[in-house]
Design a protein around this motif. Sequence first.
Motif, short mmCIF file in Angstrom:
data_model
loop_
_atom_site.label_atom_id
_atom_site.label_comp_id
_atom_site.label_asym_id
_atom_site.label_seq_id
_atom_site.Cartn_x
_atom_site.Cartn_y
_atom_site.Cartn_z
N VAL A 1 0.84 -1.20 0.00
CA VAL A 1 0.00 0.00 0.00
C VAL A 1 0.87 1.25 0.00
O VAL A 1 0.64 2.20 -0.76
N ALA A 2 1.89 1.26 0.85
CA ALA A 2 2.78 2.42 0.94
C ALA A 2 3.53 2.63 -0.37
O ALA A 2 3.74 3.77 -0.80
N LEU A 3 3.95 1.54 -1.01
CA LEU A 3 4.64 1.67 -2.30
C LEU A 3 3.71 2.22 -3.37
O LEU A 3 4.13 3.03 -4.21
N ARG B 1 -6.72 -6.55 -7.63
CA ARG B 1 -7.19 -7.77 -6.96
C ARG B 1 -7.47 -7.57 -5.48
O ARG B 1 -8.22 -8.33 -4.88
N ASP B 2 -6.84 -6.56 -4.90
CA ASP B 2 -6.94 -6.37 -3.45
C ASP B 2 -7.80 -5.13 -3.16
O ASP B 2 -7.48 -4.03 -3.61
N PRO B 3 -8.89 -5.27 -2.40
CA PRO B 3 -9.78 -4.13 -2.15
C PRO B 3 -9.09 -2.94 -1.50
O PRO B 3 -9.35 -1.80 -1.86
N GLU B 4 -8.21 -3.20 -0.53
CA GLU B 4 -7.53 -2.10 0.16
C GLU B 4 -6.63 -1.34 -0.80
O GLU B 4 -6.65 -0.11 -0.86
N VAL C 1 -6.83 2.69 -2.30
CA VAL C 1 -5.69 3.61 -2.31
C VAL C 1 -5.39 4.09 -3.73
O VAL C 1 -5.21 5.28 -3.98
N GLY C 2 -5.36 3.14 -4.65
CA GLY C 2 -5.08 3.50 -6.03
C GLY C 2 -6.12 4.44 -6.60
O GLY C 2 -5.78 5.42 -7.29
N ALA C 3 -7.40 4.17 -6.31
CA ALA C 3 -8.47 5.02 -6.84
C ALA C 3 -8.36 6.44 -6.28
O ALA C 3 -8.54 7.42 -7.02
#
Length: 209
Positions: free
Chosen positions: A60-62, A119-122, A126-128
């Motif tokens: 997530v941080a990356l 693939r990963d909701p979390e 973050v990406g959105a």
Amino acid sequence: MGRTQEERRAETRAQLLSAAADLFARKGFHASSAEAVAAAADRTTGALYDHFGGKEGLLVALLEQWIEQTITDLTASLEGERDLDSRFGALWGGIVRRDSESGDAWLLLEFELWLHAVRDPELGVVGAERFQVMRDGLAGGLTDWSVELGFALPAPAPDLAAQVIALLIGLAFQYRIDPAVVPQQLVVDGLRRLLDLPSAPQTEGTTTP
């Protein structure tokens, strides 16, 4: 003078992110354990969990770091550019320049981030959120450019911003496989067509990043 605890924590976080970026790019996310990342950063596994909560937190941080750095690179690349084609070229250069500076590692990490974001909701959240920031900034820039340079936007600025990003990223994927098929002029012409502007006359010495 000795470093403060805050400075030491910031250094540890930076070291872990750098090690994770390298390992995830070279070996993949699933093949890189939290222990391996910590060892590569010369830190403890406990420090990794303290800062990020685990490998997923690192990813997530990356992702956040990647999009923030992309925004920073694009903003910096536009400084001092006066005409529209130069700005288009600067947008393109800001996207592909990092690959030429870091080799294939960043490209491979991009793919890892993209795969897990869808693939990963979390990660997807973050990406959105980060891409919304990117779209908002570009939409504002396009609006300002249209006023400054005297051309009408053919669609709402937020829609055009999403399309410009899609065009740049799609061309960047092709460029990273075969740079010769995506010269800078092709990118500039594509952006002009997207904005319903006539193609600029080509001159000798057109450069390709």
